[in-house]
Design an enzyme around this catalytic site. Structure first.
Site, PDB file in Angstrom:
ATOM      1  CG  LEU A 270     -19.241 104.222  72.052  1.00  0.00           C
ATOM      2  CD1 LEU A 270     -18.616 103.043  71.308  1.00  0.00           C
ATOM      3  CD2 LEU A 270     -20.588 104.581  71.437  1.00  0.00           C
TER       4      LEU A 270
ATOM      5  CD  GLN B  12     -13.823  99.956  89.276  1.00  0.00           C
ATOM      6  OE1 GLN B  12     -14.385  98.928  88.965  1.00  0.00           O
ATOM      7  NE2 GLN B  12     -13.060 100.047  90.337  1.00  0.00           N
TER       8      GLN B  12
ATOM      9  CB  THR C 223     -15.558 102.523  75.469  1.00  0.00           C
ATOM     10  OG1 THR C 223     -14.909 101.588  76.341  1.00  0.00           O
ATOM     11  CG2 THR C 223     -15.640 101.920  74.072  1.00  0.00           C
TER      12      THR C 223
ATOM     13  CG  ASP D 207     -14.552  88.523  84.744  1.00  0.00           C
ATOM     14  OD1 ASP D 207     -15.325  88.162  85.657  1.00  0.00           O
ATOM     15  OD2 ASP D 207     -14.411  89.710  84.406  1.00  0.00           O
TER      16      ASP D 207
ATOM     17  CG  ASP E  35      -6.063 115.151 101.482  1.00  0.00           C
ATOM     18  OD1 ASP E  35      -5.177 115.045 100.595  1.00  0.00           O
ATOM     19  OD2 ASP E  35      -6.822 116.134 101.580  1.00  0.00           O
TER      20      ASP E  35
ATOM     21  CG  ASP F 206      -1.798 116.214  98.701  1.00  0.00           C
ATOM     22  OD1 ASP F 206      -2.895 115.948  99.250  1.00  0.00           O
ATOM     23  OD2 ASP F 206      -1.577 115.982  97.492  1.00  0.00           O
TER      24      ASP F 206
ATOM     25  CB  SER G  86      -5.038 117.639  97.327  1.00  0.00           C
ATOM     26  OG  SER G  86      -5.384 116.273  97.516  1.00  0.00           O
TER      27      SER G  86
ATOM     28  CG  ASP H 203     -42.760 117.921  93.322  1.00  0.00           C
ATOM     29  OD1 ASP H 203     -42.416 117.038  94.133  1.00  0.00           O
ATOM     30  OD2 ASP H 203     -43.507 117.701  92.341  1.00  0.00           O
TER      31      ASP H 203
ATOM     32  CD  GLU I 228     -44.093 102.433  95.636  1.00  0.00           C
ATOM     33  OE1 GLU I 228     -45.024 101.795  95.123  1.00  0.00           O
ATOM     34  OE2 GLU I 228     -43.736 103.562  95.224  1.00  0.00           O
TER      35      GLU I 228
END
Length: 541
Positions: free
Chosen positions: A97, A101, A105, A215, A405, A407, A409, A479, A523
């Site tokens: 749904l 973060q 759901t 909140d 970073d 390690d 990865s 295009d 735009e």
């Protein structure tokens, strides 16, 4: 679970229908707003008022759902401090749904009854700090405490396994509040009063039952069904706390547009919920928040200054009674601010009251669309720019990513980010580092990949240079026609998992200023550079 903005430096994810996110709409700039100083996030203890304290915490009962096997034992990595239990023993999970973060759901069906519910599955990888885990337990406790009240989502139970905490609750099939208003295409003061009455009723119930919400915002309200007269339901209590008599709250939490001035001054009580409801009412009547700017600092400055615009359209045509209520709810002094009970008795708001049935200016709906949808295209465009930016432009950031970073990865974990920030001399708390992690982790997989890192750390003016904007435009204009068509926009947004069909059409409508059904380069640039209620995303460092 959710984010507060004790100090939030990162790229924020857009709010999605049914998700588990409670993000700050915009991030903190390199300068802090006046009248408050960043501090570590502090978590209130989940103590219930009154005699309820003598009972076992409700979240324990919620976790111990029917069917619990007596042979299972509590695991060392338990969040709920109870036996692990597979939610699939009791519910069949269906389609997704929403995604946020902290998890996903799903639609779910109760095996014993066939009744439909929503299951919010929160990844335990996201619950890193002690504060995260305390907040999770408190959210469950509060949801169970409030369950069964009008305009508050019904809570069924919590199930924890090795990988996730699963919260099963009432399915609100009617979607987000603002989506319904926009879809109707016409809107009246009476309709706004009906919506506000239900929101303030949530505030009244929370305060009566000893809960401070902290909140309140439109994204946290869903409709119980697609029926025209469906109830509005509050669905998110991740920042809520139990009210302690005489306690002064000092945590800076919430979402920027809706924060009361006393929150920024770190001295507040339950009156902040009325302020947030007043901001929502202002948006319902005008389509935009009363306080907004290009940065979170600007928003905070505006809130502290306290000037509320009642002169611009459509306010001259809004009734004096409606404006009176907005003023009372947005009174800067919390001691003089109207109470929830008095709001519900206001002549404009009460059922059968003075609110007019005359349609509000259609521009209000247009502004609501922009307020809700615009940032999705901007965010995608920034990600595209980061993916295609010249290597020499980001040599320093590339080296920084490699250093963090450790390690090799190709992704940065929470621990790596924490260590990397410490090497740079950062004194952020674990909770604040976690907020940065969540903010920059655009795809919500628990780590920051190279492109997410570049998007979050590059200076915005470099991302929005003419050359880079043109590259992004060409990316969408498959295009090479010189226009982004609705099909190209739809393809791009869906490729990145952003937006449903309705949102795609809304974005096109908002950006397409000459109404020719497509987006030209001018735009596109205007959209990327313009100030609008969904603000530009700040840097991670």
């Amino acid at each position: 679970m959710g984010n507060c903005f004790a100090k939030n430096h990162g790229l924020m994810k857009p709010q999605q229908n049914g998700n588990t996110t409670r993000s700050v709409e915009v991030g903190v700039t390199n300068q802090d707003p006046p009248s408050y100083t960043p501090q570590a996030r502090t978590t209130q203890q989940p103590e219930k008022p009154g005699s309820v304290n003598s009972q076992p915490p409700p979240w324990r009962a919620a976790a111990a759902a029917p069917g619990l096997s007596p042979k299972t034992t509590t695991k060392s990595n338990s969040i709920l401090e109870n036996a692990f239990e597979d939610v699939k023993l009791f519910y069949t999970l269906g389609k997704e749904l929403g995604r946020g973060q902290f998890g996903v759901t799903y639609l779910c069906t109760e095996n014993s009854t066939g009744k439909k519910y929503a299951c919010k599955s929160i990844s335990k990888k996201k619950l890193v700090t002690k504060a995260d885990k305390d907040d999770m337990r408190r959210e469950i406790q509060i949801m169970q405490h409030l369950s069964g009240q009008p305009n508050i989502v019904e809570f069924k139970g919590a199930y924890e396994d090795e990988k996730a905490v699963n919260l099963v609750m009432e399915l609100c099939a009617g979607g987000e509040l603002f989506d319904r208003i926009i879809a109707k295409g016409h809107y009246t003061e009476r309709a706004a009063a009906s919506v506000c009455r239900q929101i303030v009723n949530v505030v009244k119930i929370c305060h009566f039952m000893g809960v401070l919400h902290r909140d309140l915002k439109p994204e946290n309200f869903l409709l119980s069904s697609k029926d025209e007269k469906a109830l509005i339901k509050a669905t998110d209590f991740g920042l809520s706390v139990f009210i302690e008599e005489g306690k002064v709250y000092r945590d800076i939490v919430g979402s920027a547009y809706y924060v009361a001035p006393e929150v920024l001054r770190r001295r507040y009580g339950k009156e902040v919920d009325i302020w947030s409801a007043g901001i929502i009412l202002y948006i319902l009547l005008s389509g935009v928040p009363p306080f907004w700017a290009e940065t979170e600092k600007g928003i905070f400055d505006a809130i502290l200054e306290g000037h509320i615009d009642f002169e611009s359209q459509p306010w001259p045509s809004i009734s004096s009674s409606a404006k009176d209520l907005v003023r009372r709810m947005l009174t800067a002094d919390p001691k003089r601010r109207i109470s929830a009970a008095d709001v519900l008795q206001h002549p404009w708001l009460r059922e059968g009251g003075e609110a007019s049935d005359k349609p509000i200016d259609s521009a209000v709906l247009s502004r609501m669309k922009q307020f809700r949808a615009m940032n999705k295209l901007k965010k995608l465009a920034l990600k595209v720019i980061a993916e295609n930016i010249d290597t020499e432009e980001i040599q320093g950031l590339k080296a920084m990513f490699a250093n963090i970073d450790t390690d090799n990865s190709g992704t940065i974990t929470y621990e790596e980010l924490k260590e990397g920030l410490a090497k740079l001399g950062s004194k952020l708390t674990e909770a604040e580092v976690k907020q940065l992690m969540d903010a920059a982790d655009v795809d919500g997989n628990g780590s920051i990949d190279y492109i997410e890192f570049i998007t979050a750390t590059m200076h915005r003016h470099r991302l929005e240079s003419n050359e880079n904007l043109y590259k992004a435009f060409q990316h969408f204009d498959k295009d090479s026609s010189g226009y982004i068509t609705i099909d190209e926009l739809e393809s791009a947004l869906k490729e990145y998992g952003m937006g449903d069909d309705a949102t795609i059409k809304e974005v096109l409508s908002d950006v397409d200023s000459d109404n020719d059904g497509r987006i030209n380069y001018e735009e596109f640039c205007a959209m990327m550079r313009s100030g609008n209620p969904q603000q530009q995303q700040p840097r991670l460092f």
